[in-house]
Scaffold this motif. Sequence first.
Motif, PDB file in Angstrom:
ATOM      1  N   THR A 100       0.834  -1.201   0.000  1.00 57.71           N
ATOM      2  CA  THR A 100       0.000   0.000   0.000  1.00 57.71           C
ATOM      3  C   THR A 100       0.866   1.246   0.000  1.00 57.71           C
ATOM      4  N   SER A 101       0.505   2.194  -0.863  1.00 57.86           N
ATOM      5  CA  SER A 101       1.135   3.518  -0.855  1.00 57.86           C
ATOM      6  C   SER A 101       0.040   4.562  -0.702  1.00 57.86           C
ATOM      7  N   VAL A 102       0.272   5.520   0.188  1.00 54.30           N
ATOM      8  CA  VAL A 102      -0.661   6.636   0.372  1.00 54.30           C
ATOM      9  C   VAL A 102       0.135   7.932   0.376  1.00 54.30           C
ATOM     10  N   PRO A 103      -0.491   9.054  -0.006  1.00 49.38           N
ATOM     11  CA  PRO A 103       0.219  10.328   0.096  1.00 49.38           C
ATOM     12  C   PRO A 103       0.418  10.699   1.561  1.00 49.38           C
ATOM     13  N   ASN A 104       1.554  11.257   1.858  1.00 54.01           N
ATOM     14  CA  ASN A 104       1.865  11.695   3.224  1.00 54.01           C
ATOM     15  C   ASN A 104       1.286  13.103   3.420  1.00 54.01           C
ATOM     16  N   LEU A 105       0.086  13.166   3.957  1.00 48.16           N
ATOM     17  CA  LEU A 105      -0.620  14.442   4.069  1.00 48.16           C
ATOM     18  C   LEU A 105      -0.396  15.134   5.407  1.00 48.16           C
ATOM     19  N   ARG A 106       0.227  14.477   6.352  1.00 47.64           N
ATOM     20  CA  ARG A 106       0.627  15.164   7.581  1.00 47.64           C
ATOM     21  C   ARG A 106       2.044  15.687   7.361  1.00 47.64           C
ATOM     22  N   SER A 107       2.151  16.600   6.409  1.00 47.46           N
ATOM     23  CA  SER A 107       3.438  17.094   5.944  1.00 47.46           C
ATOM     24  C   SER A 107       3.232  18.418   5.226  1.00 47.46           C
ATOM     25  N   LEU A 108       4.305  18.936   4.638  1.00 46.51           N
ATOM     26  CA  LEU A 108       4.174  20.157   3.841  1.00 46.51           C
ATOM     27  C   LEU A 108       3.278  19.939   2.634  1.00 46.51           C
ATOM     28  N   HIS A 109       3.184  18.699   2.158  1.00 43.91           N
ATOM     29  CA  HIS A 109       2.322  18.412   1.013  1.00 43.91           C
ATOM     30  C   HIS A 109       0.852  18.553   1.397  1.00 43.91           C
ATOM     31  N   GLY A 110       0.514  18.100   2.598  1.00 48.32           N
ATOM     32  CA  GLY A 110      -0.849  18.273   3.074  1.00 48.32           C
ATOM     33  C   GLY A 110      -1.177  19.738   3.278  1.00 48.32           C
ATOM     34  N   LEU A 111      -0.211  20.502   3.779  1.00 43.07           N
ATOM     35  CA  LEU A 111      -0.408  21.938   3.944  1.00 43.07           C
ATOM     36  C   LEU A 111      -0.615  22.606   2.592  1.00 43.07           C
ATOM     37  N   GLY A 112       0.183  22.206   1.598  1.00 41.46           N
ATOM     38  CA  GLY A 112       0.037  22.771   0.264  1.00 41.46           C
ATOM     39  C   GLY A 112      -1.315  22.463  -0.339  1.00 41.46           C
ATOM     40  N   MET A 113      -1.802  21.233  -0.104  1.00 38.54           N
ATOM     41  CA  MET A 113      -3.119  20.871  -0.620  1.00 38.54           C
ATOM     42  C   MET A 113      -4.217  21.672   0.078  1.00 38.54           C
ATOM     43  N   TRP A 114      -4.069  21.892   1.387  1.00 36.53           N
ATOM     44  CA  TRP A 114      -5.050  22.679   2.138  1.00 36.53           C
ATOM     45  C   TRP A 114      -5.088  24.118   1.642  1.00 36.53           C
ATOM     46  N   LEU A 115      -3.935  24.677   1.316  1.00 39.56           N
ATOM     47  CA  LEU A 115      -3.878  26.051   0.834  1.00 39.56           C
ATOM     48  C   LEU A 115      -4.404  26.182  -0.594  1.00 39.56           C
ATOM     49  N   TYR A 116      -4.086  25.211  -1.441  1.00 35.64           N
ATOM     50  CA  TYR A 116      -4.364  25.340  -2.871  1.00 35.64           C
ATOM     51  C   TYR A 116      -5.675  24.702  -3.296  1.00 35.64           C
ATOM     52  N   GLN A 117      -5.990  23.537  -2.740  1.00 34.83           N
ATOM     53  CA  GLN A 117      -7.176  22.804  -3.189  1.00 34.83           C
ATOM     54  C   GLN A 117      -7.862  22.080  -2.023  1.00 34.83           C
ATOM     55  N   PRO A 118      -8.466  22.825  -1.109  1.00 34.66           N
ATOM     56  CA  PRO A 118      -9.097  22.203   0.065  1.00 34.66           C
ATOM     57  C   PRO A 118     -10.216  21.234  -0.289  1.00 34.66           C
ATOM     58  N   GLU A 119     -10.913  21.464  -1.409  1.00 34.74           N
ATOM     59  CA  GLU A 119     -11.991  20.546  -1.795  1.00 34.74           C
ATOM     60  C   GLU A 119     -11.433  19.174  -2.162  1.00 34.74           C
ATOM     61  N   VAL A 120     -10.254  19.147  -2.755  1.00 39.16           N
ATOM     62  CA  VAL A 120      -9.611  17.868  -3.064  1.00 39.16           C
ATOM     63  C   VAL A 120      -9.136  17.198  -1.776  1.00 39.16           C
ATOM     64  N   LEU A 121      -8.618  17.993  -0.851  1.00 38.39           N
ATOM     65  CA  LEU A 121      -8.156  17.449   0.421  1.00 38.39           C
ATOM     66  C   LEU A 121      -9.292  16.751   1.167  1.00 38.39           C
ATOM     67  N   LYS A 122     -10.511  17.270   1.041  1.00 34.25           N
ATOM     68  CA  LYS A 122     -11.668  16.660   1.712  1.00 34.25           C
ATOM     69  C   LYS A 122     -11.942  15.244   1.208  1.00 34.25           C
ATOM     70  N   LYS A 123     -11.442  14.926   0.040  1.00 29.46           N
ATOM     71  CA  LYS A 123     -11.657  13.602  -0.533  1.00 29.46           C
ATOM     72  C   LYS A 123     -10.587  12.615  -0.072  1.00 29.46           C
ATOM     73  N   HIS A 124      -9.749  13.049   0.838  1.00 28.40           N
ATOM     74  CA  HIS A 124      -8.674  12.215   1.366  1.00 28.40           C
ATOM     75  C   HIS A 124      -8.811  12.055   2.878  1.00 28.40           C
ATOM     76  N   ARG A 125      -8.399  10.916   3.352  1.00 32.44           N
ATOM     77  CA  ARG A 125      -8.249  10.666   4.777  1.00 32.44           C
ATOM     78  C   ARG A 125      -6.759  10.767   5.086  1.00 32.44           C
ATOM     79  N   VAL A 126      -6.410  11.522   6.111  1.00 39.58           N
ATOM     80  CA  VAL A 126      -5.000  11.640   6.480  1.00 39.58           C
ATOM     81  C   VAL A 126      -4.579  10.348   7.179  1.00 39.58           C
ATOM     82  N   VAL A 127      -3.714   9.585   6.511  1.00 36.01           N
ATOM     83  CA  VAL A 127      -3.241   8.296   7.034  1.00 36.01           C
ATOM     84  C   VAL A 127      -1.788   8.459   7.456  1.00 36.01           C
ATOM     85  N   THR A 128      -1.477   8.077   8.679  1.00 31.48           N
ATOM     86  CA  THR A 128      -0.109   8.161   9.170  1.00 31.48           C
ATOM     87  C   THR A 128       0.579   6.802   9.037  1.00 31.48           C
TER      88      THR A 128
END
Length: 279
Positions: A151-179
């Motif tokens: 399994t591979s998931v995007p690391n969203l508890r990171s600068l990438h998650g922050l970038g997604m929150w700033l740029y495309q919050p609606e897309v971020l809502k379609k993701h679950r933050v998995v650690t």
Amino acid sequence: MKQSGLAKKQYWDDVYGALSDTNGADWSPRGYEERVLGHELDRVLRHFRPASALEVGCGDSPWLPYLAREYRLEIAGIDYSERGCELARHRLRQSSTRGTVYCRDLFTLSPEETGTFDLVYSLGVVEHFADLNNVLSRLLRFVRPGGVLFTSVPNLRSLHGLGMWLYQPEVLKKHRVVTRDELAQTYQRLGLSGIRTGHAGLASVGIVSRGVQPRFRRLDGLVAPLAQGANILFQMIMKRLPITGGLPWLAPFIVASGVKNDPGVPASQENVRRGRDGS
């Protein structure tokens, strides 16, 4: 992928609908992010030497023909977007690769319909479901005893998650933050052995999808070219730096692999026989 996931079927139909047919005859992991995932898959493939593989969420996947060609695997894929499946089949045809693409909902396709696989992998799928245990247990049903779940998931508890929150919050809502810890604990709860987890990749510029539901559409005409230029520069630099590991706050991916125990073999013996403890 299931209709009741965080990202609905229409979302994926729209994403794949914006893509055109791509010649996948000679595709290989050339971009940095692709090379990172390729490195992680290669580690699993060389260690376990599977003969068959199933990709879950295979819409427009270049990995199916690539893995069949490079590792001589019998390959198959599942996706519930008709357009995504069409693109995946096109890539197989273009590369003259034999494989099966099941255009079905993951939760309505029974393991008996596809057989069992030595390797079942997903590259950015399970984070689109609220119940991580449920979706991973479904994937595990397709793995034969002694086979591997990757399994591979995007690391969203990171600068990438922050970038997604700033740029495309609606897309971020379609993701679950998995650690990493959560992924490892879920693997353990499902009874897998030889579990290995880790953060993969030094960093990424391209993990935040440019032009997809941006927060400020009027600014996207400015942001997108700048991001594209930064990504080109980043890729040029990373070609000279073969770094695949990363820091938790910066790595673009979290990966996990584990072995499905044979019911006839005690878990302790399976760990010794097939894998290594996770780090």
